[in-house]
Design a protein around this motif. Sequence first.
Motif, PDB file in Angstrom:
ATOM      1  N   GLY A  94      13.488 -34.240 -81.388  1.00 53.77           N
ATOM      2  CA  GLY A  94      12.523 -35.334 -81.338  1.00 53.77           C
ATOM      3  C   GLY A  94      12.395 -35.957 -79.962  1.00 53.77           C
ATOM      4  O   GLY A  94      11.575 -36.853 -79.766  1.00 53.77           O
ATOM      5  N   ARG A  95      13.177 -35.477 -79.010  1.00 56.86           N
ATOM      6  CA  ARG A  95      13.166 -36.106 -77.688  1.00 56.86           C
ATOM      7  C   ARG A  95      12.015 -35.644 -76.804  1.00 56.86           C
ATOM      8  O   ARG A  95      11.683 -36.319 -75.822  1.00 56.86           O
ATOM      9  CB  ARG A  95      14.497 -35.842 -76.992  1.00 56.86           C
ATOM     10  N   SER A  96      11.429 -34.506 -77.136  1.00 54.80           N
ATOM     11  CA  SER A  96      10.343 -33.982 -76.302  1.00 54.80           C
ATOM     12  C   SER A  96       9.104 -33.718 -77.136  1.00 54.80           C
ATOM     13  O   SER A  96       9.203 -33.220 -78.260  1.00 54.80           O
ATOM     14  CB  SER A  96      10.777 -32.678 -75.631  1.00 54.80           C
ATOM     15  N   THR A  97       7.966 -34.049 -76.566  1.00 54.19           N
ATOM     16  CA  THR A  97       6.689 -33.737 -77.188  1.00 54.19           C
ATOM     17  C   THR A  97       5.762 -33.145 -76.135  1.00 54.19           C
ATOM     18  O   THR A  97       5.920 -33.379 -74.936  1.00 54.19           O
ATOM     19  CB  THR A  97       6.019 -34.978 -77.803  1.00 54.19           C
ATOM     20  N   TYR A  98       4.771 -32.407 -76.604  1.00 53.86           N
ATOM     21  CA  TYR A  98       3.832 -31.724 -75.712  1.00 53.86           C
ATOM     22  C   TYR A  98       2.510 -31.641 -76.445  1.00 53.86           C
ATOM     23  O   TYR A  98       2.480 -31.287 -77.623  1.00 53.86           O
ATOM     24  CB  TYR A  98       4.381 -30.330 -75.401  1.00 53.86           C
ATOM     25  N   TYR A  99       1.412 -31.986 -75.753  1.00 52.14           N
ATOM     26  CA  TYR A  99       0.113 -32.093 -76.409  1.00 52.14           C
ATOM     27  C   TYR A  99      -0.965 -31.299 -75.691  1.00 52.14           C
ATOM     28  O   TYR A  99      -0.915 -31.128 -74.467  1.00 52.14           O
ATOM     29  CB  TYR A  99      -0.308 -33.567 -76.474  1.00 52.14           C
ATOM     30  N   ALA A 100      -1.949 -30.891 -76.461  1.00 49.80           N
ATOM     31  CA  ALA A 100      -3.146 -30.321 -75.880  1.00 49.80           C
ATOM     32  C   ALA A 100      -3.894 -31.412 -75.119  1.00 49.80           C
ATOM     33  O   ALA A 100      -3.853 -32.580 -75.498  1.00 49.80           O
ATOM     34  CB  ALA A 100      -4.034 -29.736 -76.971  1.00 49.80           C
ATOM     35  N   ASP A 101      -4.589 -31.017 -74.068  1.00 49.35           N
ATOM     36  CA  ASP A 101      -5.311 -31.997 -73.256  1.00 49.35           C
ATOM     37  C   ASP A 101      -6.336 -32.782 -74.072  1.00 49.35           C
ATOM     38  O   ASP A 101      -6.585 -33.958 -73.796  1.00 49.35           O
ATOM     39  CB  ASP A 101      -6.021 -31.284 -72.099  1.00 49.35           C
TER      40      ASP A 101
END
Length: 125
Positions: A55-62
């Motif tokens: 849960g410490r990292s997230t990554y999203y589409a632009d």
Amino acid sequence: QVQLVESGGGLVQAGDSLRVSCVASGRAFSNYDMGWFRQAPGKERAFVGVISWSGRSTYYADSVKGRFAISRDNAKNTVYLQMNSLKPEDTAVYYCARGACAGYECYELAKYDAWGQGTQVTVSS
């Protein structure tokens, strides 16, 4: 065998917020990254975002960065997708998926080995 079940979709107006959830059955939920994808009519399934197993990292589409946020509760085997400032172009079926990936490879559907049935999100203008 893991089962993923999404819920919380619905019909909202542009500018509204909505939170969808995904509950996983089985053990070892906390060992996996969890991704969200969406598929609009006539389009391919597309990456929305991913959260690491901790849960410490997230990554999203632009296209959703700054508007959407993914969180998870490993004690409840649940991952959430909070969607704010919704736009008509966000209309799609939203899917959660279990996987293991890093960086740009998280865009790849092949990195995920289990999928939910999807929940419809419709944003009216």
